[in-house]
Design a protein around this motif. Structure first.
Motif, short mmCIF file in Angstrom:
data_model
loop_
_atom_site.label_atom_id
_atom_site.label_comp_id
_atom_site.label_asym_id
_atom_site.label_seq_id
_atom_site.Cartn_x
_atom_site.Cartn_y
_atom_site.Cartn_z
N PHE A 178 -36.40 -39.19 31.44
CA PHE A 178 -37.08 -38.88 32.70
C PHE A 178 -38.28 -37.98 32.42
O PHE A 178 -38.13 -36.88 31.87
N VAL A 179 -39.47 -38.46 32.80
CA VAL A 179 -40.71 -37.74 32.48
C VAL A 179 -41.10 -36.82 33.64
O VAL A 179 -40.66 -37.00 34.77
N CYS A 180 -41.97 -35.86 33.34
CA CYS A 180 -42.38 -34.88 34.34
C CYS A 180 -43.60 -35.34 35.15
O CYS A 180 -43.86 -34.82 36.22
N HIS A 181 -44.35 -36.30 34.58
CA HIS A 181 -45.55 -36.77 35.28
C HIS A 181 -45.70 -38.27 35.11
O HIS A 181 -45.26 -38.82 34.10
N ASP A 182 -46.35 -38.88 36.11
CA ASP A 182 -46.81 -40.25 35.89
C ASP A 182 -48.15 -40.43 36.58
O ASP A 182 -48.37 -39.93 37.69
N TYR A 183 -49.05 -41.11 35.89
CA TYR A 183 -50.42 -41.31 36.40
C TYR A 183 -50.71 -42.81 36.57
O TYR A 183 -51.86 -43.19 36.70
N LYS A 184 -49.66 -43.63 36.54
CA LYS A 184 -49.79 -45.08 36.41
C LYS A 184 -50.53 -45.34 35.10
O LYS A 184 -51.15 -44.45 34.53
N ALA A 185 -50.47 -46.52 34.62
CA ALA A 185 -51.22 -46.87 33.41
C ALA A 185 -52.08 -48.06 33.78
O ALA A 185 -51.80 -48.75 34.76
N PRO A 186 -53.15 -48.32 33.03
CA PRO A 186 -53.98 -49.48 33.35
C PRO A 186 -53.11 -50.73 33.51
O PRO A 186 -52.27 -51.01 32.64
N GLY A 187 -53.27 -51.42 34.62
CA GLY A 187 -52.49 -52.63 34.84
C GLY A 187 -51.17 -52.41 35.54
O GLY A 187 -50.46 -53.37 35.84
N ARG A 188 -50.81 -51.15 35.81
CA ARG A 188 -49.55 -50.88 36.54
C ARG A 188 -49.90 -50.26 37.89
O ARG A 188 -50.61 -49.26 37.95
N ASP A 189 -49.33 -50.83 38.97
CA ASP A 189 -49.68 -50.39 40.33
C ASP A 189 -48.71 -49.37 40.90
O ASP A 189 -49.04 -48.69 41.87
N GLU A 190 -47.52 -49.29 40.34
CA GLU A 190 -46.49 -48.42 40.89
C GLU A 190 -46.31 -47.19 40.00
O GLU A 190 -46.40 -47.30 38.77
N TYR A 191 -46.01 -46.05 40.62
CA TYR A 191 -45.60 -44.91 39.82
C TYR A 191 -44.22 -45.18 39.23
O TYR A 191 -43.38 -45.87 39.83
N ALA A 192 -43.96 -44.61 38.05
CA ALA A 192 -42.67 -44.81 37.38
C ALA A 192 -42.35 -43.56 36.58
O ALA A 192 -43.26 -42.80 36.21
N TRP A 193 -41.08 -43.31 36.35
CA TRP A 193 -40.71 -42.07 35.63
C TRP A 193 -39.49 -42.23 34.75
O TRP A 193 -39.13 -41.34 34.04
N GLU A 194 -38.84 -43.38 34.78
CA GLU A 194 -37.61 -43.55 34.01
C GLU A 194 -37.75 -44.66 32.99
O GLU A 194 -38.22 -45.76 33.30
N SER A 195 -37.34 -44.37 31.77
CA SER A 195 -37.29 -45.39 30.72
C SER A 195 -36.07 -45.07 29.86
O SER A 195 -35.20 -44.30 30.29
N THR A 196 -35.99 -45.63 28.67
CA THR A 196 -34.89 -45.29 27.76
C THR A 196 -35.48 -44.99 26.38
O THR A 196 -36.63 -45.35 26.09
N VAL A 197 -34.67 -44.36 25.56
CA VAL A 197 -35.10 -44.09 24.18
C VAL A 197 -35.45 -45.41 23.49
O VAL A 197 -36.47 -45.52 22.80
N GLY A 198 -34.62 -46.42 23.69
CA GLY A 198 -34.88 -47.72 23.05
C GLY A 198 -36.23 -48.30 23.47
O GLY A 198 -37.00 -48.77 22.63
N GLU A 199 -36.53 -48.23 24.78
CA GLU A 199 -37.82 -48.74 25.27
C GLU A 199 -38.98 -47.92 24.70
O GLU A 199 -40.02 -48.46 24.31
N GLN A 200 -38.79 -46.61 24.65
CA GLN A 200 -39.87 -45.76 24.13
C GLN A 200 -40.13 -46.06 22.65
O GLN A 200 -41.28 -46.14 22.22
N LYS A 201 -39.05 -46.22 21.90
CA LYS A 201 -39.22 -46.48 20.46
C LYS A 201 -39.98 -47.79 20.23
O LYS A 201 -40.82 -47.90 19.35
N ALA A 202 -39.66 -48.79 21.05
CA ALA A 202 -40.27 -50.10 20.85
C ALA A 202 -41.69 -50.16 21.42
O ALA A 202 -42.57 -50.82 20.86
N GLN A 203 -41.93 -49.46 22.55
CA GLN A 203 -43.14 -49.75 23.32
C GLN A 203 -44.10 -48.61 23.54
O GLN A 203 -45.21 -48.83 24.04
N ASN A 204 -43.72 -47.36 23.24
CA ASN A 204 -44.64 -46.26 23.58
C ASN A 204 -45.98 -46.46 22.86
O ASN A 204 -46.02 -46.59 21.63
N VAL A 205 -47.06 -46.48 23.64
CA VAL A 205 -48.36 -46.84 23.07
C VAL A 205 -48.89 -45.79 22.09
O VAL A 205 -49.78 -46.09 21.29
N HIS A 206 -48.38 -44.57 22.14
CA HIS A 206 -48.84 -43.54 21.20
C HIS A 206 -47.91 -43.32 20.01
O HIS A 206 -48.36 -42.97 18.94
#
Ligand SMILES: [Fe+2]
Length: 287
Positions: A201-229
């Motif tokens: 659970f993140v403290c901020h969301d600014y949407k990302a290019p191409g995403r229209d909805e705010y979001a704040w929940e992901s998983t460690v697995g998703e972050q490991k595979a997909q975090n752009v940084h």
């Protein structure tokens, strides 16, 4: 153990506050609350905090903790207001003392401003734990954005503050005083070493290019595979170079000047002056 997590999103500051409830009882914690502040008029408003209070009251919850992941630079904390209305103990990372020392100097706070963290009920260190009812919270020190940034792992949920953001947005900036892109990379690795199914659970969301909805929940697995940084095996060198270049392009958050003066005092305003009025300072050419 899987806590019930209720998010409250403040669109004015892109902040997500959370109520985290023990599924086996009525106990809860509030993480990263928001006191609304209109800089132009100097007025505070409790609209965001009142939404949390309404929820806690409606659900019949008992607040045990009011916790900050760090000294926020983009919104004011509502911790004192929530504590007065709902009870509970306040807590933050032990390195708040470093942040208090830095910004006590920047704002030339007087000797009445204690720089020992004593404004909080608890100062957390790496390896500490606390309880929300029957549920245990474990404390990780995750510096990089600030030296006092903490991640709270409560059951299968990790509240990561400003470290990683949603996978398509990446990570938090590391250019504030005491920040470090190197430390951020190591902190993120610590978070990503939690089990893959851990909810993030993140403290901020600014949407990302191409995403229209705010979001704040992901998983460690998703972050490991997909975090752009930091996902998909990005190296520390790549991250530090990218983060440093990107930070050089970022302006200051709109509310950094009032936020720091209030949040270094655990959400209290500076003492009123002899006319009974409270003032926030603007350091000229200093930040
Ligand atoms: Fe922050």
């Amino acid at each position: 153990m899987s806590p019930e997590v209720t998010p409250f999103f403040d669109e004015a500051t892109n902040t997500v506050s959370y109520v985290v409830k023990d599924p086996a009882g009525r106990s809860c914690a509030i993480i990263d609350s928001v006191l609304d502040f209109d800089y132009a008029s100097g007025h505070t408003d409790t609209r965001s905090a009142d939404a949390v209070i309404d929820f806690v009251t409606r659900e019949g919850l008992e607040v045990e903790w009011i916790i900050e992941t760090h000294v926020h630079a983009d919104h004011l904390s509502a911790a004192p207001y929530l504590q007065e209305k709902l009870g509970g103990k306040t807590g933050i990372g032990k390195n708040i003392t470093i942040v208090q020392d830095t910004f006590g100097k920047v704002f030339n706070a007087g000797t009445e401003f204690q720089r020992d963290g004593s404004q909080f009920d608890a100062l957390f260190e790496e390896g500490d734990s606390f309880h929300i009812g029957q549920m245990r919270g474990d404390v990780l020190h995750t510096p990089g954005h600030t030296p006092a940034c903490m991640t709270y792992v409560i059951g299968d949920a990790a509240f990561v503050g400003d470290t990683i953001f949603m996978p398509d947005f990446g990570t938090a900036r590391c250019d504030f005083p005491g920040g470090s892109a190197e430390q951020m990379y190591d902190s993120v690795q610590k978070i990503l070493s939690l089990p893959d199914e851990t909810r993030i659970f993140v403290c901020h969301d600014y949407k990302a290019p191409g995403r229209d909805e705010y979001a704040w929940e992901s998983t460690v697995g998703e972050q490991k595979a997909q975090n752009v940084h930091v996902g998909a095996g990005k190296t520390k060198d790549d991250f530090v170079r990218m983060r440093t270049e990107r930070d050089a392009t970022l302006g200051m958050p709109k509310l950094i000047i009032p936020s720091l003066q209030v949040n270094m005092r655990a959400g209290d305003m500076p003492p009123a002056e002899d006319n009974g009025v409270t003032y926030l300072k603007v350091p000229v050419n200093r930040l």
